[in-house]
Write a protein that holds these residues in place. Structure first.
Motif, short mmCIF file in Angstrom:
data_model
loop_
_atom_site.label_atom_id
_atom_site.label_comp_id
_atom_site.label_asym_id
_atom_site.label_seq_id
_atom_site.Cartn_x
_atom_site.Cartn_y
_atom_site.Cartn_z
N THR A 41 0.83 -1.20 0.00
CA THR A 41 0.00 0.00 0.00
C THR A 41 0.87 1.26 0.00
OG1 THR A 41 -1.71 -1.18 1.23
CG2 THR A 41 -1.83 1.22 1.23
N SER A 42 0.58 2.18 -0.92
CA SER A 42 1.29 3.45 -0.96
C SER A 42 0.73 4.40 0.10
CB SER A 42 1.15 4.09 -2.34
OG SER A 42 1.77 3.31 -3.34
N VAL A 43 1.56 5.34 0.51
CA VAL A 43 1.13 6.42 1.40
C VAL A 43 1.13 7.71 0.59
CG1 VAL A 43 1.65 7.75 3.48
CG2 VAL A 43 2.04 5.27 3.46
N VAL A 44 -0.02 8.35 0.49
CA VAL A 44 -0.18 9.57 -0.30
C VAL A 44 -0.37 10.74 0.65
CG1 VAL A 44 -1.59 10.74 -2.04
CG2 VAL A 44 -1.17 8.27 -2.22
N LEU A 45 0.45 11.78 0.47
CA LEU A 45 0.56 12.89 1.42
C LEU A 45 0.07 14.19 0.78
CD1 LEU A 45 4.20 11.95 2.48
CD2 LEU A 45 2.13 11.46 3.81
N LEU A 46 -0.90 14.83 1.41
CA LEU A 46 -1.47 16.08 0.91
C LEU A 46 -1.14 17.21 1.88
CD1 LEU A 46 -5.04 14.84 -0.17
CD2 LEU A 46 -2.86 14.63 -1.39
N HIS A 47 -0.46 18.24 1.39
CA HIS A 47 0.03 19.33 2.23
C HIS A 47 -1.05 20.37 2.53
CE1 HIS A 47 0.07 22.13 -1.18
NE2 HIS A 47 0.55 21.14 -1.90
N GLY A 48 -0.70 21.33 3.38
CA GLY A 48 -1.61 22.40 3.78
C GLY A 48 -1.53 23.62 2.87
N GLY A 113 -3.94 13.68 4.96
CA GLY A 113 -4.21 15.07 4.65
C GLY A 113 -3.86 15.97 5.82
N HIS A 114 -2.96 16.92 5.59
CA HIS A 114 -2.56 17.86 6.64
C HIS A 114 -3.25 19.20 6.43
CE1 HIS A 114 0.48 20.91 8.26
NE2 HIS A 114 -0.13 20.41 9.31
N SER A 115 -3.93 19.70 7.46
CA SER A 115 -4.55 21.02 7.43
C SER A 115 -5.53 21.13 6.27
CB SER A 115 -3.46 22.10 7.37
OG SER A 115 -3.99 23.37 7.63
N LEU A 116 -5.31 22.04 5.31
CA LEU A 116 -6.21 22.15 4.17
C LEU A 116 -6.25 20.85 3.37
CD1 LEU A 116 -7.93 24.43 2.65
CD2 LEU A 116 -6.08 24.38 0.99
N GLY A 117 -5.14 20.10 3.37
CA GLY A 117 -5.12 18.82 2.67
C GLY A 117 -6.15 17.85 3.20
N ALA A 118 -6.60 18.03 4.45
CA ALA A 118 -7.64 17.17 5.00
C ALA A 118 -8.95 17.34 4.25
CB ALA A 118 -7.82 17.45 6.49
N LEU A 119 -9.26 18.57 3.85
CA LEU A 119 -10.49 18.81 3.09
C LEU A 119 -10.45 18.10 1.74
CD1 LEU A 119 -10.97 22.61 3.86
CD2 LEU A 119 -12.44 20.75 4.65
N MET A 120 -9.30 18.14 1.09
CA MET A 120 -9.14 17.43 -0.18
C MET A 120 -9.21 15.93 0.03
SD MET A 120 -5.86 19.60 -1.56
CE MET A 120 -5.76 21.38 -1.40
N VAL A 137 -5.98 9.43 7.17
CA VAL A 137 -5.32 10.06 8.31
C VAL A 137 -5.40 11.57 8.13
CG1 VAL A 137 -3.16 10.36 9.55
CG2 VAL A 137 -3.76 8.11 8.64
N LEU A 138 -5.96 12.25 9.12
CA LEU A 138 -6.11 13.70 9.06
C LEU A 138 -5.26 14.32 10.16
CD1 LEU A 138 -10.00 13.85 8.65
CD2 LEU A 138 -8.25 13.65 6.86
N ILE A 139 -4.31 15.16 9.77
CA ILE A 139 -3.41 15.81 10.72
C ILE A 139 -3.81 17.28 10.84
CG2 ILE A 139 -1.03 16.32 11.33
CD1 ILE A 139 -0.13 14.09 9.48
N SER A 140 -4.18 17.71 12.05
CA SER A 140 -4.62 19.09 12.26
C SER A 140 -5.58 19.53 11.16
CB SER A 140 -3.40 20.03 12.33
OG SER A 140 -2.63 19.77 13.46
N PRO A 141 -6.71 18.84 11.02
CA PRO A 141 -7.59 19.10 9.87
C PRO A 141 -8.23 20.48 9.89
CG PRO A 141 -8.67 17.66 11.45
CD PRO A 141 -7.25 17.80 11.90
N ALA A 142 -8.23 21.13 8.74
CA ALA A 142 -9.01 22.35 8.55
C ALA A 142 -10.46 21.94 8.35
CB ALA A 142 -8.50 23.12 7.34
#
Length: 283
Positions: A41-48, A113-120, A137-142
């Motif tokens: 499984t890949s880990v896909v990372l979405l920034h803020g 998804g980190h911050s704004l990336g959580a919304l995406m 996984v949502l880190i400090s979600p906006a």
């Protein structure tokens, strides 16, 4: 490739190199990868909103190449094509993410998804990515300001963001961004790294992301079908531990704090974030 330096900028292209991916719809996405796809499984990372793919460098270093990591520059960031609409919705970002993962033949992933990336991330997991996302996984979600009862604060946030960009410019925003995104105990290297990432913002892409923030509501939409986790730095003053814990409760998700971390925990406490991600990856 063997790296002979410990400086983040030099390590970036050595350990977490950028590639540009052409999508079938005629746009392109810039991404950074570590490890090889197709081995689990890949880990896909979405920034803020004030960041980019490079912000995950220290997390990639901490995790090592045994897990495939893919971090994107969201549309309008880095070398990624901006979205067509000046006021895009979360589903527009989700569609680009879907095109990217399909092009790279990533059919199963842990989506972070980190911050704004959580919304995406949530928009993708609720829609096109429902069968692709194994864990969210949502880190400090906006949470966004799209709910009807947030109309007043929505306009205030939109105005503040536009005025800051107009009066300070990207360079001015970057110069002081660490004061808000990091804990008081953060070291100088973390501060420089957060400022460097913010300094690479494109104004048009940033303003599109502001519209995403203003129009979105993390809690709106159908039930998420995959496991969800929510994390937050214990010194986060942007999306506070209390606010993040409330989102975790609404999403029926476990909640964890990241010790000695502000909002930009992937930069400030990369090893702790990497450990939490590693625990989410199936063995």
């Amino acid at each position: 490739m063997h790296c002979t330096t410990s400086l983040p900028l030099d390590l970036l292209e050595c350990e977490f190199p950028q590639t540009v991916v052409a999508l079938p719809n005629g746009t392109q996405m810039s991404v950074r990868q570590q490890g090889a796809p197709g081995r689990g499984t890949s880990v896909v990372l979405l920034h803020g909103i004030s960041s980019g793919a490079a912000s995950w460098l220290q997390v990639a270093q901490a995790m090592g190449p045994s897990v495939h990591l893919l971090a994107w520059d969201a549309p309008g960031y880095g070398d990624s094509t901006p979205l067509a609409s000046p006021a895009p919705m979360a589903q527009d970002y989700a569609a680009q993410l879907h095109g990217l993962l399909q092009t790279l033949q990533i059919h199963r992933c842990i989506l972070v998804g980190h911050s704004l990336g959580a919304l995406m991330a949530v928009a993708y997991a609720r829609g096109l990515g429902a069968d692709t996302v194994a864990r969210l996984v949502l880190i400090s979600p906006a949470g966004g300001y799209g709910a009807a009862d947030k109309a007043n604060i929505r306009e205030k946030v939109r105005l503040q963001r536009h005025e800051a960009l107009q009066t300070l410019g990207v360079a001015g925003i970057a110069q002081r961004i660490d004061q808000r995104l990091l804990s008081p105990a953060a070291n100088e290297q973390a501060r420089q790294w957060v400022r460097w990432n913010t300094a690479r913002l494109h104004p048009a892409g940033y303003l599109q992301a502001v519209e995403l923030l203003c129009q979105s509501d993390l809690g709106a939409g159908k039930h998420l079908t995959m496991p969800v986790e929510v994390w937050c730095g214990d010194a986060d003053v942007v999306t506070t531990p209390e606010a993040s814990a409330a989102w975790a409760q609404k999403l029926s998700a476990p909640f964890h704090t990241i010790p000695n971390a502000g909002h930009a925990s992937p930069s400030e406490q990369a090893a702790a974030v990497a450990r939490l991600i590693a625990c989410a990856v199936p063995t």
